[in-house]
Each structure stands twice: as structure tokens, then as C-alpha cells.
Design a protein around this motif. Structure first.
Motif, PDB file in Angstrom:
ATOM      1  N   ASN A   1      -1.433   1.850  -6.653  1.00 55.35           N
ATOM      2  CA  ASN A   1      -1.776   0.453  -6.413  1.00 55.35           C
ATOM      3  C   ASN A   1      -2.923  -0.003  -7.306  1.00 55.35           C
ATOM      4  OD1 ASN A   1      -1.101   1.369  -3.146  1.00 55.35           O
ATOM      5  ND2 ASN A   1      -0.022  -0.348  -4.059  1.00 55.35           N
TER       6      ASN A   1
ATOM      7  N   PRO B   1      -2.366   8.858  -3.654  1.00 53.69           N
ATOM      8  CA  PRO B   1      -1.261   7.925  -3.923  1.00 53.69           C
ATOM      9  C   PRO B   1      -1.738   6.490  -4.139  1.00 53.69           C
ATOM     10  CG  PRO B   1      -1.241   8.644  -1.621  1.00 53.69           C
ATOM     11  CD  PRO B   1      -2.263   9.474  -2.327  1.00 53.69           C
ATOM     12  N   GLU B   2      -2.945   6.161  -3.630  1.00 51.67           N
ATOM     13  CA  GLU B   2      -3.436   4.784  -3.767  1.00 51.67           C
ATOM     14  C   GLU B   2      -3.680   4.405  -5.230  1.00 51.67           C
ATOM     15  OE1 GLU B   2      -4.998   7.230  -2.286  1.00 51.67           O
ATOM     16  OE2 GLU B   2      -7.022   7.422  -3.134  1.00 51.67           O
TER      17      GLU B   2
ATOM     18  N   ASP C   1       0.810  -1.229   0.000  1.00 53.05           N
ATOM     19  CA  ASP C   1       0.000   0.000   0.000  1.00 53.05           C
ATOM     20  C   ASP C   1       0.841   1.277   0.000  1.00 53.05           C
ATOM     21  OD1 ASP C   1      -2.853  -0.961   0.264  1.00 53.05           O
ATOM     22  OD2 ASP C   1      -1.857  -2.074   1.879  1.00 53.05           O
ATOM     23  N   ILE C   2       0.701   2.046  -1.057  1.00 49.55           N
ATOM     24  CA  ILE C   2       1.475   3.280  -1.186  1.00 49.55           C
ATOM     25  C   ILE C   2       0.722   4.424  -0.515  1.00 49.55           C
ATOM     26  CG2 ILE C   2       2.330   4.958  -2.886  1.00 49.55           C
ATOM     27  CD1 ILE C   2       2.832   2.395  -4.697  1.00 49.55           C
ATOM     28  N   VAL C   3       1.439   5.148   0.340  1.00 43.75           N
ATOM     29  CA  VAL C   3       0.770   6.168   1.156  1.00 43.75           C
ATOM     30  C   VAL C   3       1.263   7.586   0.859  1.00 43.75           C
ATOM     31  CG1 VAL C   3       0.234   4.569   3.018  1.00 43.75           C
ATOM     32  CG2 VAL C   3       2.412   5.767   3.044  1.00 43.75           C
TER      33      VAL C   3
END
Lengths: 495, 125
Positions: free
Chosen positions: B90, B86-87, B35-37
Motif C-alpha cells: 500500500n 504486507p503494508e 489495506d493489504i494484510v
């Protein structure tokens, strides 16, 4: 607008929620100097500071402390962090009134004991590392790195060598190394590892040229492995005019056995809070002294403690501050984290040379014992005799269980999880560092839990996906925590 | 693993679309990062880029990583949506999560889909 943070399950309210108007913990006496009021423009009415009695405050923080996991409460194999037990005598010594009630601006004649301690600690760190000079200023490990990189840059510039802008960093180094080099404005070049977890010598040689500032080497590296070509790595960097920086965060594997200065390291930082047992985790304070070889001694942060008047048979020497002539300057207010220095001094004095060697030997023995007990169940990608830690993969063929699930499940067995997802060169990394202070009984209990968890991963994977089950707080939503930062539980009226 | 055949790839896990000049992170990269935060684009419109230069900084719950320019050329657009979402990196790595657009990039040195797929498979062990 007032917003209250709603938690799914409130274990302990925030101190703001416990506030009750009019409660006080302390009643101030009448001042013995004339009262001067704060300027009216600095007063604000919308600052909801909590109002509580002393007992409310004590109970609040006591409850919170009971939710903590600590090395005083259980096994804490957090790889790279060296969470050894911290002997309580360290705390007693740091609280001696002669140390406690001093001020760094006192005249040196009135703090000779403190200065003697700092001087002796500098000498001991020189002896332990084989370095020629030591500064105690840096506040923690990464600060020691920054100090070291500034010294490297100053050394090259001072010699009129302005072409050097490149810092070489193996992919098995600590993650702070690239950050420290980046902060000094250097270009970071990553050097891959070979199949045995050593620095890839050919890749290193390909990068070594007249633009190299140096190499930042973590040895043993973050795989817990001692580089099998260490001397050749150092020689290769020196031959192109670069300096070799040693990340001393893993010194616990070497202390009393090998001296980095003897085999050519130019700079080394110490993590006193790791190797020499001062409490850390939860934000510090740490202490990251830097040692340098003779050709870099003049660049150390200023001041360092020295003897400014030699003693005689009847008279102790006078300790004071000396200023290295080409110093990069001061890197920390006053003289570093003095309380941590007292604790590290105590630990070294208590162990002596033989005791320190036993620390490293037992740290390495314990790590290898665990590695041997787990290697048939958990894949260990660079599996050879390790130093103070090793890295296993937290995944199994055909299973969707991940390192995070295993880490969370370990909490149900009352162990602190290992470091996970670091180093990046191992898939689903679990980095396990038992330290020397753990008994065989504790190591066996941990190994048994790891083997049971591997079995659970096969038979009841949902148990792992939903872990932890027995902790005050269950599985936390780390993605939400990182994306929706809420750092304040109340909002001033006008925002 | 989704590896579209019309794109070109780097060994640092960026994709490059030779027809549009768009650049992004591959499905493999986002799955490794999890998960990119947080994402920050490090270049600006009009900037002349050299291949290999860092173009974005990406943080996930597991790790921080940089994305590099797959080709040299001029930056003609950056995706400002990503900073707030940013999600997307994903959810849609080859679509709405493009990072920047580069003009005049030469893709001849990049990997094709088959070579990139082989490279990803090698790294699984």
C-alpha cells in the motif's frame, strides 16, 4: 510470561478473566467403574482452565448473546446468504427424541424413521431440482461444490478422457467456485460478464475446447440476475464435452418455479441451510446435498439411502444404505448433518409445492421492491429486473463515503448490513437480499434508512466515517485485526 | 493515481520494469484492494516462468487476489520482506514492495503508462 489482552472498552470480560480459583459448576459423582488415572507424562500444571460456577457461565454467555445481532432480532439482508427467518417448528422436530437419541452406527432396523426421512428428503430434492439422484452427505455449500467437482473429474477420467483440466467460472460466480476447482487441482479460467450481467457468450465460446472439465454456473448469479442466454450457455459447454455445474446457493429465487435439471444442468448443490431455512451464520452447521443427472448417478458419494426391501400393503419398506458402483467415496463422516436434514424436511413438508413456489415469488418480489425504492439514490450498475437479490454501489459522485461507511451506519439504524465488497465486478458493492420472510413494513423501514444515510453522506459524511455510534462496539480496526492475530488470551508459562 | 512513465503494465494490474526486471502491483491495484494484510510469493528463485502464471497471492480486508507474471523469464530474486510487511504494497507499490525480479523478460506486449492510465479510467465506471 502472562499477558493480558487490553481492550479499549471491556464490554464483557473473557471467561478466563472471570475465573476464580476453587469455583466449580459441577461436582462429579463417584465413578461406577474402576478409576484409571491419566498417565503422568500427559498431566500438565500450566493449563489455566477457567474455574466458574454454573451461574457465572450462564451469565457470561447470556451477556455475549445479547451483543449478537440475529435474524430473530431484526432484518438481515446479507446478500448471497439467504438469511430468512427460520420457523421454530424446525427446532421442535429436530429435538424429537426419536431423532435426537440415535447413533449413526445403530443397526438399520432400529433407525427406520431416520432413514425414511433421509430417503424422502432425497426424493423431494430430486423433484425440486429435476435431478436423477441425490446425496445428502456434504457438510455445506462449498463442500457440495468440492463433491460435485470430484464427480466431474471422475466422470471424464472414467471415460479415458484425461485431457480435461480446465474449469470455466464466470466472474459473477460465488467466490467458493474457483477455490473448489483449485482444491481438485484444476486450472480455473475466468469468463467475463457482458454489459447486461450475463455470461459473455463470445468469451465462453473462445474457451470451450477438448480441455474443458465443465462450467460452474451460479444462476441467478451474484448480481442477482438470471442469465438471459442460459440455455445457450449450457449447450455451448455440452458441445465441447464439458459438464455444467449449478451452484445452488441462489436456489431460493427458483424453488418451485424452475428445475435446473430440466434445462440441462448436470450437477447441482443445495444449500439446505439457506433455501430450506435452517439456522446458519456464526459457523453453521450447514448442509450441502448434491444432485446429479442420470449419467452421473453412479459417481455420487457412498452410501446413499435406498429401499433395500420393497414394502407390501401391510408392511413398510426396509430402508438401508446403497453404494453407487463408481462412487467417488465417502466425503463426510457418517451421513451428513442429520439435524439440519430434519429441519429442511420439516420446512419442505410444511410448505408443500405451492408454498415453495410462493417462497421464490415473494423473495423475488421483495428484492425488486427494494431495488425500485433505492435505484434513484444508489447507482445500480446492472439495473434490470432482478431475482432474489441485487447489487448497488455504495458510493456517491464527489463524496468520500464508501460502502463500508454505509454498512456501518446501517447498524445505527438497527439493521444488519448487506454483504459488501462482493461481487468484485461492482465498485463498492452492497449486495442486498431481503428474502421472502420480510413484510412491506420492514422493507420500507430499511429503504427509508438507506435513503436517510444517502442524505447524511451528503450533509454529515463524518457521521458515516465514524459509524457505528449506537452499537456496543464502535468501528473496529479491521486492518489491525487481520495483521496482528491474537487468538489466545493467555500464554502457557513455557512459551 | 501514480503511474510512472518508465514502467510497463498489464491488464491484470502488475508493473514491470524493463531495466531491472522487477515486478510489482500497481498503485491502482493497491487502492482497489485497500489495506493489504497478507502476501505469499508463489514462485521461487531459479524458476522459469511463463507470462500469465500466478506469482503471488495477496489478501486485503476486502478481497483476495492473485498477481500474475507480466513476462516470461527466469526468477532471479523474490522480495522476502513483503511476507512480514504486507503494508508496503500500500505504502510504496513501485519501490520497496516489488514482488519478484525476472531475467530476460520481453516487455514489448505490455501497456505503456498512457495506455494503462486510459485502461484504469475506463474501469472506474
Amino acid at each position: 510470561m502472562t499477558e493480558t489482552l487490553t481492550l479499549p472498552q471491556v464490554i464483557e470480560p473473557t471467561i478466563f478473566e472471570l475465573s476464580s480459583p476453587g469455583r466449580t459448576g459441577v461436582t462429579f459423582p463417584e465413578p461406577d467403574v474402576p478409576r484409571s488415572d491419566l498417565p503422568a507424562e500427559l498431566l500438565r500444571a500450566d493449563l489455566p482452565l477457567p474455574e466458574l460456577a454454573e451461574v457465572d457461565v450462564i451469565r457470561h454467555f447470556m451477556h455475549l448473546s445479547h451483543l449478537n445481532y440475529s435474524v430473530d432480532g431484526g432484518f438481515y439482508p446479507l446478500g448471497s446468504c439467504t438469511m430468512k427467518y427460520n420457523p421454530k417448528i424446525n427446532e421442535d422436530m429436530a429435538r424429537l427424541p426419536g431423532f435426537l437419541f440415535t447413533h449413526p452406527l445403530q443397526p438399520i432396523e432400529t433407525v427406520q424413521g431416520s432413514l425414511a426421512l433421509m430417503y424422502t428428503l432425497q426424493e423431494w430434492l430430486k423433484e425440486i431440482s429435476g435431478m436423477a439422484a441425490v446425496s445428502l452427505q456434504p457438510a455445506a455449500g462449498a463442500h457440495g461444490e468440492l463433491t460435485g467437482v470430484l464427480i466431474m473429474r471422475a466422470y471424464h477420467r472414467d471415460r479415458g478422457d484425461h485431457r480435461r483440466t480446465k474449469m470455466l467460472i464466470p466472474d459473477s460466480a460465488h467466490g467458493t467456485n474457483p477455490a473448489s476447482s483449485g482444491m481438485v487441482g484444476l486450472q480455473v479460467v475466468q469468463i467475463p460478464s457482458d454489459s447486461r450481467g450475463n455470461v459473455d457468450l463470445n468469451a465462453l465460446k473462445a474457451q470451450c475446447d477438448e480441455t474443458v472439465v465443465g462450467l460452474m454456473l451460479t444462476n441467478p448469479n451474484t448480481l442477482g440476475l438470471f442469465d438471459e442466454h442460459l440455455e445457450e450457455v449450457i449447450r455451448t459447454v455440452h458441445e465441447c464435452g464439458g459438464l455444467v455445474y449449478g451452484d445452488g446457493a441462489n436456489l431460493n429465487a427458483l424453488v418451485g418455479v424452475m428445475r435446473p435439471g430440466d434445462i440441462g444442468f448436470d450437477i447441482l448443490h443445495f444449500n439446505l441451510h439457506k433455501t430450506f431455512s435452517t439456522p446458519h451464520g456464526g459457523g453453521g452447521p450447514g448442509s450441502g446435498p448434491v444432485g446429479v443427472a442420470a449419467h452421473l448417478a453412479d459417481y455420487l458419494p457412498s452410501p446413499i439411502v435406498g429401499i433395500i426391501e420393497e414394502g407390501t400393503d401391510d408392511l413398510a419398506p426396509l430402508f438401508g444404505f446403497i453404494h453407487p458402483p463408481r462412487s467417488i467415496g465417502r466425503v463426510k463422516a457418517f451421513h451428513g448433518h442429520f439435524g439440519v436434514l430434519v429441519r429442511a424436511y420439516t420446512y419442505i413438508a410444511m410448505h408443500g409445492a405451492e408454498g415453495l413456489r410462493a417462497v421464490a415469488e415473494n423473495a423475488v418480489l421483495n428484492a425488486n421492491y427494494l431495488r425500485a425504492r433505492l435505484q434513484d439514490t444508489y447507482h445500480i450498475p446492472y439495473n434490470r429486473v432482478c431475482m432474489h437479490e441485487f447489487v448497488a454501489e455504495g458510493r456517491f459522485p464527489g463524496s468520500d463515503v464508501r460502502a463500508l461507511d454505509i454498512s456501518k451506519r446501517l447498524m445505527d439504524y438497527d439493521f444488519h448490513p448487506p454483504t459488501n465488497y462482493f461481487p468484485l465486478i461492482v465498485h463498492e458493492a452492497l449486495m442486498i437480499e431481503p428474502t421472502e420472510t420480510e413484510s412491506k413494513r420492514t422493507l420500507d423501514a430499511f429503504a427509508d434508512a438507506m435513503l436517510r444515510i444517502a442524505e447524511e453522506a451528503r450533509t454529515q459524511p463524518e457521521l458515516l466515517h465514524e459509524a457505528p455510534h449506537r452499537t456496543p462496539v464502535g468501528r473496529v480496526d479491521e486492518v489491525k485485526a487481520a495483521r496482528d492475530l491474537v487468538l489466545c488470551c493467555w500464554f502457557p508459562e513455557n512459551q | 493515481m501514480n503511474i510512472p512513465s518508465h514502467l510497463k503494465y498489464t491488464k491484470t494490474d502488475e508493473w514491470f520494469d524493463p531495466s531491472s526486471g522487477k515486478v510489482g502491483l500497481t498503485d491502482y491495484a493497491q487502492s482497489q484492494l485497500s489495506d493489504i494484510v497478507f502476501v505469499e510469493i508463489l514462485v521461487s528463485e531459479g524458476e522459469q516462468l511463463e507470462a500469465g502464471k500466478p506469482i503471488a497471492s495477496v489478501e486485503s480486508v476486502k478481497a483476495a487476489a492473485e498477481a500474475y507474471a507480466p513476462v516470461s523469464g527466469k526468477v532471479i530474486a523474490i522480495n522476502s520482506e513483503l511476507v512480514n510487511s504486507p503494508e508496503l504494497l500500500n505504502k510504496d507499490p513501485y519501490g520497496s514492495a516489488w514482488l519478484i525480479q525476472i531475467e530476460g523478460g520481453d516487455a514489448s506486449a505490455l501497456l505503456d503508462a498512457a495506455a494503462y492510465e486510459k485502461y484504469c479510467a475506463e474501469r472506474e465506471h
